[in-house]
Design an enzyme around this catalytic site. Structure first.
Site, short mmCIF file in Angstrom:
data_model
loop_
_atom_site.label_atom_id
_atom_site.label_comp_id
_atom_site.label_asym_id
_atom_site.label_seq_id
_atom_site.Cartn_x
_atom_site.Cartn_y
_atom_site.Cartn_z
N TYR A 33 50.40 45.48 33.51
CA TYR A 33 49.71 46.76 33.57
C TYR A 33 49.47 47.19 35.00
CZ TYR A 33 45.25 44.48 34.83
OH TYR A 33 44.26 43.79 35.47
N LYS A 147 50.76 40.97 37.51
CA LYS A 147 49.59 41.67 36.93
C LYS A 147 49.72 41.73 35.42
CE LYS A 147 46.72 45.75 37.93
NZ LYS A 147 45.44 45.08 38.12
N GLU A 179 39.66 35.30 44.81
CA GLU A 179 39.39 36.75 44.76
C GLU A 179 38.30 37.00 43.73
OE1 GLU A 179 42.97 38.76 43.31
OE2 GLU A 179 43.49 37.00 42.13
N LEU A 204 46.17 38.29 43.15
CA LEU A 204 46.91 39.52 42.91
C LEU A 204 47.11 40.23 44.25
CD1 LEU A 204 48.09 41.39 40.68
CD2 LEU A 204 46.05 42.78 41.03
N1 PLP Z 1 42.61 41.08 42.09
C1 PLP Z 1 42.56 41.10 40.75
C2 PLP Z 1 42.47 39.82 40.02
C3 PLP Z 1 42.60 42.32 40.05
O1 PLP Z 1 42.54 42.34 38.71
C4 PLP Z 1 42.65 43.53 40.79
C5 PLP Z 1 42.70 44.83 40.12
O2 PLP Z 1 42.69 44.93 38.92
C6 PLP Z 1 42.70 43.46 42.19
C7 PLP Z 1 42.69 42.21 42.81
C8 PLP Z 1 42.77 44.71 43.04
O3 PLP Z 1 44.05 45.26 42.99
P1 PLP Z 1 44.31 46.81 43.24
O4 PLP Z 1 43.76 47.09 44.61
O5 PLP Z 1 45.77 46.95 43.18
O6 PLP Z 1 43.56 47.54 42.17
#
Ligand code: PLP
Length: 284
Positions: A33, A147, A179, A204
Site C-alpha cells: 500500500y 510496505k 522507527e 520503511l
Molecule cells: N515507517 C513506517 C513503519 C510506516 O508505516 C510509515 C508510514 O506509514 C513511515 C515510516 C513513514 O513513511 P512515509 O513518510 O512514506 O509516510
C-alpha cells in the site's frame, strides 16, 4: 452522502464496495500500500510514492494493476468526488483472489482499492503540543522496507503505547531504535546533529524522511544516518517523527523522560514549516 471509494475499476459508495473472500490481501496480508497526503487539493510527494509502490511490487513479484498515470487519475477522481482538499488517499494493491495456497498463484489478477480520508493534517494538536512515545520491542518481520499490509505487529506496539498513556511507540531492536509504528524516528543530539536510522531492510524507506533529510541538508543541518540507542534518545535535545500523514511531528517525551522544556523543539518546528512549504510548491 456516503464516501465514494474505488475498487477494481469501479467508483462505488463505500457500503457497496466488495472484495473476494479469496483475496490474498485478506487471507495472507499479500498486499502492499501507499498513503499520499493531500494539502490544498494537491497530492504531496506523489511521484516518490509511485516509485516506492513499484519497488514494493517488484520485491514481492506482484503484478501491477495500473500504470502511474492511471493511478494518479484515480487519486484525483477520488479527491474530486469526495471533495477532499486536506487529508489522505489510501491505495492498496493485493495479489488478487486465488484458491488458498502458500505458493503465489500463477495468474491472479491484482486487486486495486483506493479511498480518501478527509482530516486536518496541518493544524493538529500533535503538531502544536508534540507527542509522547514509549519504547517497545520491535516484533515485526525482517523486510520492513517493503510496505506491506501486514500491520498487526505495529498495531500491537501502538496499543501497548496507548496502554501506558503514550501516543505512539518507538520500536527497538538490539537496544537500537528502528522507527515509530507508522513513522520514521529522529533525535537531535546535544551538539545539534540530526540523527535518524540508516536505510536497510529494518525500516520503511519513508518518503517524508527522504524529503526532510534533503531539506535539512539544504538548511546546513548536520545529518547522521545511523542507529541510535534508547539511552541516546533519552538524552536528546529534541526528537520528532515523520510520515506522509503527519509530516514532521514533534516528540516531547520518551519513556516518561521529558525532552528539553517539554514543548516542540526548534528543529522539528523549522523542518515542519520547510517541509510543508516546499512540498506544496512542488505538488500538483
Ligand atoms: N515507517 C513506517 C513503519 C510506516 O508505516 C510509515 C508510514 O506509514 C513511515 C515510516 C513513514 O513513511 P512515509 O513518510 O512514506 O509516510
Amino acid at each position: 452522502m456516503s464516501r465514494i471509494v474505488y475498487v477494481n475499476g469501479e467508483y462505488l459508495a463505500e457500503e457497496e464496495a466488495r472484495i473476494s473472500v479469496f483475496d490474498r490481501g485478506f487471507l495472507m496480508a499479500d498486499g502492499v500500500y501507499e498513503v499520499t497526503s493531500v494539502l490544498e487539493g494537491k497530492l504531496i510527494d506523489f511521484a516518490a510514492h509511485m516509485v516506492r509502490l513499484r519497488r514494493s511490487l517488484a520485491e514481492l513479484d506482484m503484478a501491477s494493476p495500473a500504470d502511474d498515470a492511471e493511478l494518479e487519475a484515480i487519486h484525483r477522481a477520488l479527491m474530486a468526488r469526495n471533495g477532499v482538499d486536506e487529508g489522505m488517499i489510501y491505495m492498496q494493491v493485493t495479489r488478487g483472489a486465488a484458491d488458498r495456497d502458500f505458493a503465489y498463484p500463477e495468474n491472479a489478477t491484482p486487486s486495486l482499492v483506493m479511498f480518501t480520508q478527509a482530516k486536518p493534517l496541518r493544524d493538529t494538536k500533535a503538531a502544536r503540543d508534540g507527542i509522547k512515545v514509549v519504547t517497545v520491542e520491535d516484533i515485526r518481520w525482517g523486510r520492513r522496507d517493503i510496505k506491506t499490509v501486514q500491520l498487526l505487529a505495529p498495531s500491537m506496539c501502538k496499543m501497548a503505547a496507548r496502554a501506558e498513556g503514550a501516543d505512539d511507540a518507538w520500536m527497538v531492536e538490539d537496544g537500537m531504535v528502528t522507527e515509530g509504528t507508522s513513522n520514521n524516528a529522529y533525535i537531535v543530539t546535544a551538539d545539534g546533529a540530526l540523527v535518524t536510522r540508516d536505510l536497510s531492510h529494518r525500516i520503511l524507506h519513508g518518503i517524508t524522511r527522504a524529503a526532510v533529510l534533503r531539506f535539512a541538508a539544504e538548511a546546513q543541518i548536520r545529518v547522521e544516518e545511523r542507529a541510535f540507542s534508547v539511552e541516546e534518545a533519552l538524552g536528546a535535545r529534541e526528537a520528532f517523527a515523520t510520515a506522509a500523514s503527519s509530516f514532521v511531528c514533534p516528540v516531547v517525551e520518551i519513556d516518561g523522560v521529558v525532552l528539553g522544556d517539554g514543548t516542540p523543539g526548534p528543529m522539528a518546528r523549522r523542518l515542519r514549516e520547510i517541509y510543508i512549504e516546499e512540498s506544496l510548491k512542488a505538488a500538483r
